[in-house]
Design a protein around this motif. Structure first.
Motif, PDB file in Angstrom:
ATOM      1  N   THR A 102      -3.422   3.481  -4.066  1.00 48.22           N
ATOM      2  CA  THR A 102      -4.049   2.991  -2.842  1.00 48.22           C
ATOM      3  C   THR A 102      -5.169   3.929  -2.434  1.00 48.22           C
ATOM      4  O   THR A 102      -4.951   5.122  -2.221  1.00 48.22           O
ATOM      5  CB  THR A 102      -3.032   2.879  -1.695  1.00 48.22           C
TER       6      THR A 102
ATOM      7  N   PHE B   8       0.813  -1.210   0.000  1.00 45.51           N
ATOM      8  CA  PHE B   8       0.000   0.000   0.000  1.00 45.51           C
ATOM      9  C   PHE B   8       0.853   1.270   0.000  1.00 45.51           C
ATOM     10  O   PHE B   8       0.391   2.329  -0.415  1.00 45.51           O
ATOM     11  CB  PHE B   8      -0.932   0.042   1.213  1.00 45.51           C
TER      12      PHE B   8
ATOM     13  N   ASP C 269      -9.288   0.519   0.244  1.00 41.92           N
ATOM     14  CA  ASP C 269      -8.322  -0.582   0.299  1.00 41.92           C
ATOM     15  C   ASP C 269      -7.805  -0.772   1.720  1.00 41.92           C
ATOM     16  O   ASP C 269      -7.696  -1.897   2.212  1.00 41.92           O
ATOM     17  CB  ASP C 269      -7.132  -0.311  -0.626  1.00 41.92           C
ATOM     18  N   ILE C 270      -7.485   0.349   2.362  1.00 35.60           N
ATOM     19  CA  ILE C 270      -6.964   0.305   3.732  1.00 35.60           C
ATOM     20  C   ILE C 270      -8.054  -0.161   4.697  1.00 35.60           C
ATOM     21  O   ILE C 270      -7.815  -1.001   5.569  1.00 35.60           O
ATOM     22  CB  ILE C 270      -6.411   1.695   4.146  1.00 35.60           C
TER      23      ILE C 270
END
Length: 76
Positions: free
Chosen positions: A40, A30, A44-45
């Motif tokens: 990113t 990432f 996504d996180i």
């Protein structure tokens, strides 16, 4: 909840602090050289932290802010 409150809760729940998440994000691809990659996205996180650490949206977004450089360990 303050940013520090989020970090304390995350540490208590996962046993991991900001530096740990920076290293893990790098390992996951990432980030590169301590910077969030342009590819990113916040989602996504959030998905990673929800899946691997059972963190909710707010706590995951706190880590995203940390990785993106919006906040750091000394932020309120």
């Amino acid at each position: 909840m303050s940013f520090q409150g989020y970090l304390k809760t995350i540490l208590a729940k996962t046993g991991k602090g900001p530096d740990d998440f920076r290293k893990l994000a790098e390992q996951k691809g990432f980030t590169a050289d301590g910077q969030l990659k342009a590819s990113t996205k916040a989602g996504d996180i959030v998905q990673w932290l929800k899946t691997d650490y059972d963190l909710g949206q707010g706590h995951a977004m706190a880590i995203y802010a940390l990785l993106k450089g919006i906040k750091d360990e000394n932020s309120d």
